[in-house]
Design a protein around this motif. Structure first.
Motif, PDB file in Angstrom:
ATOM      1  N   ASN A  15      -7.524  15.170 -23.947  1.00  0.00           N
ATOM      2  CA  ASN A  15      -8.352  16.127 -24.684  1.00  0.00           C
ATOM      3  C   ASN A  15      -7.742  17.517 -24.724  1.00  0.00           C
ATOM      4  OD1 ASN A  15     -10.407  14.285 -25.318  1.00  0.00           O
ATOM      5  ND2 ASN A  15     -11.324  14.538 -23.299  1.00  0.00           N
ATOM      6  N   GLY A  30     -16.489   9.420 -23.627  1.00  0.00           N
ATOM      7  CA  GLY A  30     -15.203   9.836 -24.156  1.00  0.00           C
ATOM      8  C   GLY A  30     -14.978   9.529 -25.625  1.00  0.00           C
ATOM      9  N   ASN A  61     -15.074  14.268 -28.245  1.00  0.00           N
ATOM     10  CA  ASN A  61     -14.525  15.221 -27.292  1.00  0.00           C
ATOM     11  C   ASN A  61     -14.299  16.574 -27.961  1.00  0.00           C
ATOM     12  OD1 ASN A  61     -13.659  13.166 -24.972  1.00  0.00           O
ATOM     13  ND2 ASN A  61     -12.997  12.312 -26.939  1.00  0.00           N
ATOM     14  N   SER A 101     -12.688  20.476 -26.892  1.00  0.00           N
ATOM     15  CA  SER A 101     -11.957  21.229 -25.873  1.00  0.00           C
ATOM     16  C   SER A 101     -11.650  22.621 -26.384  1.00  0.00           C
ATOM     17  CB  SER A 101     -10.656  20.498 -25.508  1.00  0.00           C
ATOM     18  OG  SER A 101      -9.902  21.246 -24.589  1.00  0.00           O
ATOM     19  N   SER A 159      -7.248  13.336 -33.527  1.00  0.00           N
ATOM     20  CA  SER A 159      -7.522  14.673 -33.003  1.00  0.00           C
ATOM     21  C   SER A 159      -7.021  15.739 -33.970  1.00  0.00           C
ATOM     22  CB  SER A 159      -6.865  14.861 -31.634  1.00  0.00           C
ATOM     23  OG  SER A 159      -5.457  14.860 -31.743  1.00  0.00           O
ATOM     24  N   ASN A 165     -22.065  11.624 -20.520  1.00  0.00           N
ATOM     25  CA  ASN A 165     -21.365  12.809 -20.987  1.00  0.00           C
ATOM     26  C   ASN A 165     -20.765  13.551 -19.795  1.00  0.00           C
ATOM     27  OD1 ASN A 165     -22.349  12.009 -23.416  1.00  0.00           O
ATOM     28  ND2 ASN A 165     -23.622  13.810 -23.784  1.00  0.00           N
ATOM     29  N   THR A 203     -13.768  21.487 -21.418  1.00  0.00           N
ATOM     30  CA  THR A 203     -13.778  20.242 -22.184  1.00  0.00           C
ATOM     31  C   THR A 203     -15.133  19.559 -22.032  1.00  0.00           C
ATOM     32  OG1 THR A 203     -11.410  19.925 -21.804  1.00  0.00           O
ATOM     33  CG2 THR A 203     -12.668  18.008 -22.504  1.00  0.00           C
ATOM     34  N   TYR A 204     -15.669  19.115 -23.165  1.00  0.00           N
ATOM     35  CA  TYR A 204     -16.924  18.361 -23.150  1.00  0.00           C
ATOM     36  C   TYR A 204     -16.693  17.009 -23.817  1.00  0.00           C
ATOM     37  CZ  TYR A 204     -21.818  17.113 -23.831  1.00  0.00           C
ATOM     38  OH  TYR A 204     -23.029  16.465 -23.806  1.00  0.00           O
ATOM     39  N   SER A 205     -17.039  15.939 -23.105  1.00  0.00           N
ATOM     40  CA  SER A 205     -16.875  14.570 -23.617  1.00  0.00           C
ATOM     41  C   SER A 205     -18.233  13.895 -23.686  1.00  0.00           C
ATOM     42  CB  SER A 205     -15.944  13.760 -22.711  1.00  0.00           C
ATOM     43  OG  SER A 205     -14.656  14.318 -22.689  1.00  0.00           O
TER      44      SER A 205
END
Length: 783
Positions: A133, A742, A745, A747, A236, A696, A736-738
């Motif tokens: 990420n 996952g 994502n 970041s 991404s 999460n 970073t948040y997933s």
């Protein structure tokens, strides 16, 4: 008679294969489970899975069997199989990870990365799963590894220098899935690959195993991409300061029944690199530099690079674990703000000179465990590349840092020196065959052969020297043959590998005469022998000692001998480097059974090099030279602490003593110029689960990097207080948040938070504070 005998043997082999139960054991993420136990509970017959998780049980009679598959740290799985007419389909067994709590003890199995770390070689492994990420490229990830220091001339796409335990540049070979990257050109270099295109990175410090076959002098870096037999899509996009855009698409489709597999890897990078820098402007009236620094903005430094790599083939077949054929298309375009090898920042920027390249690659790869007979493993590849490079420096304009220019200020020259519009075509053939045979669990032998053939042809409408030198092909042929033997003793606590390598080198090169219109031909043949030993001993499961030695050889590369046609001039009289490399290390791994744990590594190293090839910057006429003797010694350490899979602290540091060791030289015992000797990093991350929703995760990471000041030139000839590159301390923060385990994502990265002024390679100023936002989507049937 021979035909009849062959027919009988084939029938016997077919009968034997028909009575063989084969399969593969993987975890929930599709990773192999080496060492898993496979047992037919009714008969007591069993075996263990190899490093790829594959197994075979031979000579089964018709009937039903109860099969039990187990591995430490995973729930066992039982099933009933039936052999009918000596036939049973290959099995694919997936085990679910488990945790068994007993007095806060958790028992887990070893990952493939852990098995590599525990080899006798001095090797580090970076697992990219937690980094996918990040907006970091491979270079930025490697710069966090102890013993490695990477310096850049500027922003995205700029020249860089990688040092590994005292040796740098071409002495450290880079590979992608075992294929040398050195000849793929600037569009496929380490600073182009984004994090989510890779699975792991293996860093061999010192002795290099024979399957990474090349004339590496002081270590190798192998980038491993995801090749699990699963379906996935990884997309991404990131947007950052200085109009920076990074996009990547990575995916694979695999059909389990037929084994048919298609995969694609691709990326696109762009940056204007228009970051502010401080320079002393030239006073036109006095002809002197200002006493004070002025802030200006870089304006002709944009960079673009693109790649698409498509492969198709078969996986998990009885005759091939993987057979893939692929094609790669890649190109890049770089505006030049100044001579890439200039020291410091020029008062007059370059406003029109450019460098661009493109490459087409066709690759074939094959690997198979137990080929024909049990425990015979084979891997091979063949790669053909056709690359074009174009360097343009024909402008007669003289630019200023405000973007203005004076027309026809130097009508007979370009901006970097003599006018040049240089085309260079590079054709390369790479091939490798590796075979490994396990005689029994305690004895293993392997053989390796590699071929590398390079051909260069070029032209320059402005420089007769380039036309003369590259009018007929310059060719280089390298061949390396290697053999290794591994012995395991004392219940596998002691493992020792001895190896030998034979290098063959043939160079046919041209060099223009002083008048630049006649060819001086060079035909050089050489061969060298290398050898080494790597050994490791486990005092107990958590304490490991490693020692290795290699007599390594490296032949000069095309750039070093032929130059680049613009700023680097040829030196075809360079001779090969030789180095005696020593490593001694200790690795401590606390029990994985605890809710917190640590891993500590200390590695002592010595590199005693003869005929060391060093770059000598001389304005626009730089070249490579041989230093008679160079001695590098030092220590690198790494420490990692984790707590409850929430807090992770990583610390790495390196001290390097790299000196001229030629007793007859006036520079004897001087530190080598432009080489840092003390550097390290501190990385702290903290993760919180189930933020806003189940499955999460929110992670905050802080990355600190320090490099001590060092001399840009030889210390004994540098004036007091001058010719130094100042120390640097940078701090990056990433959030970073997933979501949904996952799948989604987000970041956000702030680099160089304190906006420190960073001077780097050749005293070039790097970008200051910058921001980056990355979005990533990942979908897999086996995440």
């Amino acid at each position: 008679m021979r035909i009849s005998l062959l027919f009988v043997l084939l029938c016997c082999q077919a009968h034997l294969m028909a009575q063989t139960l084969s399969g593969v054991v993987r975890d929930g993420q599709g990773q192999a489970l080496p060492g898993a136990t496979i047992l037919l509970t009714d008969s007591g017959k069993g075996t263990a899975a190899d490093i790829d998780g594959k197994f075979q049980l031979l000579n089964l009679k018709d009937g039903k069997y109860k099969l039990r598959v187990s591995a430490i740290g995973f729930d066992p799985k039982e099933t009933v199989i039936e052999v009918v007419n000596g036939n049973v389909s290959p099995l694919r067994v997936q085990l679910t990870e488990s945790s068994t709590s007993l007095e806060e003890v958790v028992v887990t199995g070893k990952s493939e990365a852990t098995l590599i770390r525990e080899q006798a070689y001095a090797v580090s492994v970076v697992e990219a799963k937690k980094l996918k990420n990040s907006s970091a490229d491979v270079n930025q990830i490697l710069n966090r590894v102890s013993g490695i220091n990477i310096r850049q001339n500027g922003g995205m796409g700029s020249n860089f220098n990688l040092s590994l335990n005292g040796l740098s540049g071409n002495r450290v070979r880079t590979f992608i899935n075992g294929i040398p990257m050195d000849y793929f050109g600037s569009s496929l270099s380490l600073n182009n690959f984004p994090a989510n295109l890779i699975s792991s990175i293996e860093i061999y410090k010192g002795a290099v195993p024979i399957h990474l076959s090349s004339d590496a002098l002081g270590g190798s870096i192998n980038i491993v991409t995801d090749s699990r037999p699963v379906n996935f899509l990884d997309v991404s996009y990131s947007l950052g300061s200085f109009n920076t855009h990074i996009a990547a698409i990575n995916g694979q489709w695999h059909e389990p029944k037929t084994g048919l597999t298609f995969r694609v890897k691709s990326f696109y990078n762009h940056s204007d690199n228009d970051y502010p820098i401080d320079i002393r402007l030239l006073d036109e009236e006095s002809g002197k530099l200002d006493d004070n620094y002025s802030e200006v903005t870089r304006f002709h430094d944009a960079y673009d690079s693109r790649m698409i790599w498509a492969e198709g083939g078969l996986m998990d077949k009885s005759w091939a674990d993987e057979l893939m054929i692929g094609v790669v298309f890649s190109d890049n375009y770089k505006e030049l703000q100044q001579d890439p090898f200039a020291t410091g920042t020029s008062s007059f920027p370059v406003g029109e000179a450019t460098n661009q390249s493109d490459i087409k690659i066709v690759n074939f790869s094959y690997r198979k465990k137990n080929l024909g007979i049990r425990n015979l493993n084979v891997r091979s590849y063949v790669v053909y590349s056709d690359a074009n490079q174009e360097k343009t420096d024909i402008s007669t304009y003289k630019y200023s840092w405000d973007g203005s220019f004076i027309e026809d200020a130097h009508p007979t020259t370009g901006e970097l020196g003599r006018k040049s519009h240089f085309f260079l075509n590079r054709k390369n053939v790479l091939a490798n065959l590796n075979a490994e045979y396990e005689i029994n669990p305690h004895h293993n032998v392997s053989l390796n052969y590699s071929l590398n053939r390079l051909e260069l042809v070029g032209s320059d409408e402005f420089q007769p020297q380039n036309n003369t030198q590259f009018s007929t092909p310059n060719t280089m042929n390298k061949q390396v043959m290697g053999a290794a033997y591994t012995n395991k003793a004392l219940d596998d606590r002691l493992s020792t590998t001895i190896f030998a390598k034979q290098y063959f080198y043939h160079l046919q090169s041209n060099n223009s005469s002083y008048s630049e219109d006649e060819i001086n031909s060079f035909d050089t043949r050489n061969n060298k022998t290398g050898f080494g030993l790597a050994s490791t001993f486990f005092i107990h499961p958590g304490l490991q000692i490693k020692a290795s030695y290699e007599r390594a050889n490296r032949f000069p590369e095309s750039l070093e001998m032929y130059g680049d046609g613009v700023s680097t001039i040829p030196n075809p009289e360079l001779i090969p480097e030789i180095s005696d490399n020593y490593n001694l290390g200790v690795r401590i791994n606390s029990s994985k059974a605890k809710l917190n744990g640590y891993v500590a590594e200390v590695n002592l190293f010595v590199r005693n090099s003869q005929d060391y090839i060093r770059f000598e910057p001389r304005m626009n006429r730089s070249y490579y030279v041989n230093d008679k003797s160079v001695l590098a010694s030092g220590v690198d350490l790494a420490f990692n602490y984790s707590w409850r899979e929430k807090l992770n602290i990583g610390l790495g540091g390196t001290y390097l003593d790299l000196r001229n060791n030629d007793e007859e030289s006036a520079l004897y015992q001087d530190r080598l110029p432009n080489e840092p000797f003390l550097f390290g990093n501190l990385i702290i991350s903290y993760s919180v689960q189930n933020v806003f929703s189940q499955a999460n995760q929110l992670t905050l990471m802080n990355i600190n990097r320090y490099v001590h000041d060092f001399y840009l030139k030889w210390p004994s000839v540098a004036s007091q207080g001058k010719s130094t590159i100042p120390s640097r301390l940078t701090n990056d923060i990433q959030l970073t948040y997933s979501a949904q385990n996952g799948r989604y994502n987000l970041s956000f990265l702030v680099s160089n938070v304190l906006d420190a002024k960073v001077m780097d390679n050749f005293n070039q100023q790097n970008p200051g504070r910058s921001f980056n936002l990355k979005l990533r989507y990942f979908l897999s049937n086996n995440p």
